[in-house]
Design a protein around this motif. Sequence first.
Motif, PDB file in Angstrom:
ATOM      1  N   THR A 108       0.831  -1.215   0.000  1.00 40.77           N
ATOM      2  CA  THR A 108       0.000   0.000   0.000  1.00 40.77           C
ATOM      3  C   THR A 108       0.867   1.268   0.000  1.00 40.77           C
ATOM      4  O   THR A 108       0.346   2.377  -0.004  1.00 40.77           O
TER       5      THR A 108
ATOM      6  N   THR B 127      -7.422  -0.406  -5.301  1.00 46.74           N
ATOM      7  CA  THR B 127      -8.286   0.755  -5.049  1.00 46.74           C
ATOM      8  C   THR B 127      -9.694   0.496  -5.575  1.00 46.74           C
ATOM      9  O   THR B 127     -10.682   0.744  -4.892  1.00 46.74           O
ATOM     10  N   ARG B 128      -9.767  -0.065  -6.802  1.00 46.23           N
ATOM     11  CA  ARG B 128     -11.095  -0.361  -7.364  1.00 46.23           C
ATOM     12  C   ARG B 128     -11.791  -1.433  -6.550  1.00 46.23           C
ATOM     13  O   ARG B 128     -13.006  -1.396  -6.359  1.00 46.23           O
TER      14      ARG B 128
ATOM     15  N   LEU C  66       0.654   3.497  -5.150  1.00 46.61           N
ATOM     16  CA  LEU C  66      -0.722   3.408  -5.633  1.00 46.61           C
ATOM     17  C   LEU C  66      -0.886   2.129  -6.453  1.00 46.61           C
ATOM     18  O   LEU C  66       0.060   1.670  -7.097  1.00 46.61           O
ATOM     19  N   ASN C  67      -2.100   1.593  -6.435  1.00 49.86           N
ATOM     20  CA  ASN C  67      -2.368   0.336  -7.137  1.00 49.86           C
ATOM     21  C   ASN C  67      -3.839   0.369  -7.538  1.00 49.86           C
ATOM     22  O   ASN C  67      -4.719   0.391  -6.678  1.00 49.86           O
ATOM     23  N   ARG C  68      -4.091   0.417  -8.860  1.00 43.67           N
ATOM     24  CA  ARG C  68      -5.485   0.631  -9.286  1.00 43.67           C
ATOM     25  C   ARG C  68      -6.379  -0.551  -8.975  1.00 43.67           C
ATOM     26  O   ARG C  68      -7.553  -0.395  -8.717  1.00 43.67           O
TER      27      ARG C  68
ATOM     28  N   LYS D  54     -14.720   1.404   5.422  1.00 45.79           N
ATOM     29  CA  LYS D  54     -13.282   1.278   5.085  1.00 45.79           C
ATOM     30  C   LYS D  54     -12.938  -0.203   4.934  1.00 45.79           C
ATOM     31  O   LYS D  54     -13.614  -1.068   5.489  1.00 45.79           O
TER      32      LYS D  54
ATOM     33  N   ALA E 157     -11.466  -1.987  -3.388  1.00 46.78           N
ATOM     34  CA  ALA E 157     -11.964  -1.380  -2.148  1.00 46.78           C
ATOM     35  C   ALA E 157     -13.289  -0.665  -2.417  1.00 46.78           C
ATOM     36  O   ALA E 157     -14.247  -0.769  -1.642  1.00 46.78           O
ATOM     37  N   ASP E 158     -13.331   0.026  -3.535  1.00 43.13           N
ATOM     38  CA  ASP E 158     -14.528   0.776  -3.897  1.00 43.13           C
ATOM     39  C   ASP E 158     -15.710  -0.173  -4.118  1.00 43.13           C
ATOM     40  O   ASP E 158     -16.821   0.042  -3.632  1.00 43.13           O
TER      41      ASP E 158
END
Length: 452
Positions: free
Chosen positions: A96, A104-105, A99-101, A124, A107-108
């Motif tokens: 972490t 992140t996606r 950045l790592n797309r 979270k 998590a979203d």
Amino acid sequence: MSLAKQETEKTLDTVETNGELLATRKAHFLPTAAHYYQEPLHLVRAKGSFVYDEQGREFLDVIGGIVCISAGHNHPRIQQRMIEMITNDEIQHTTTLYLNRYATRLADKLTGEAPKSMDPKTAKVAFTNSGSEANELALLAARQATGETMVISLQHGYHGGTSGTLAHCGHHSWRFRAQPVSNAVAAIAPNCYRCPFKRDPGTCHLECAKHVEETIQTTTHGRIAAFLAEPVLGVGGFITPPEEYFHRVAEIIHRYGGKYISDEVQTGAGRCGQTFLATPSLGIDADIITMAKGFGNGAAIGATLMRADIAESMTGKMHFNTFAGDPFQAMQALTTMDIIEEEKLIENARVMGQALKDGLLELQKRHPLIGDVRGRGLLLGIELVKDRETKEYASAETAQLMELMKERGVLIGKGGLFGNVVRLAPALSINRDQAEQLLKALDESLSVLEKG
Ligand code: PMP
């Protein structure tokens, strides 16, 4: 020549016999590493609902490497993505700190599945490599947020193999003399088939839920950090608490200041056939949810979801997990989530789960060994008993049934404190033909067993 010397002379292309594999395994694995079957299987390939051994023999996989295969083995979309990532020299490891797309996606997308009690918009998440780590983090967060340490779990529950999670393990065979057990206490499991309060479901007034309150009142100082429980007790033999149980218990837990941790390591990823996580559809007012297994469709990834205020209590501290959420694992979980959505696998789990349950209930009419059929969606358990009156555990028969099913090309699992519960958790994409194949093999194998 010593085994160690032989090992060094082998290359990745060396094909050992199963006997050689077993010998090396015996020499170097911990004695805690058990295997299924008298002659363990050597599985080398897999596709969809099927797995193949080194001789090319095909087996219908109805346990999914212990409840890990959700989208199906080697789903072409995941394979394609993996190939692209490898050919494009995509980075395998980021932590972490960069950045790592994919993470992140993920998590979203995952927070969007949280129940209302967690407010999906602000919830979270942290990724882990396993279910055990996901639960460790959940326990840490609940204790940090409440300032309390006592955690209530359930007898027959299982939450992982790390020291902290083993403190909440409800099975003597998984616990160690060496393990520190602190601030952990277990309430009686809500098992309707073997109701510890000798009540009948429907008229029982949920004595099992009341017992959680009594446990708090009699074994704690009256404030607790958390309650940790599975929506269906997996290792415990797919014990399936009545739906009203969870709501009642969550109310009790919150009244004593605790956080409700819903361990969805087995029930998550659409397996229960209602919602991606079982917690919202069961009306569990959870504060924290953990998951792993089917989340990555076999990739090593877990997750701990929590309410924003719980996460905020950890502000100012560092918590780091080197490999957690790395691109390859995160991509696999993300693509698995997409596949589950686009191929309507939750609906399939509901429909096929019901069809299988109906089929199992039919078998129960003909086979006295079947004491109970239970579960949710495609998480189905069959409890085998020697006698329906005394409910004596048919443990040896369950082990024999596994062998007979293997001879018929079907792999099933087992669980329960006495190893007498058949566990069925096929890929969520299982179709009617495959369900028929399973039921037919069960019918034949049970007949063989009953003939003695
Ligand atoms: N929670 C539950 C409900 C589980 O079934 C398991 C694994 N059987 C775990 C946690 C631990 O997961 P892992 O083995 O990935 O650490």
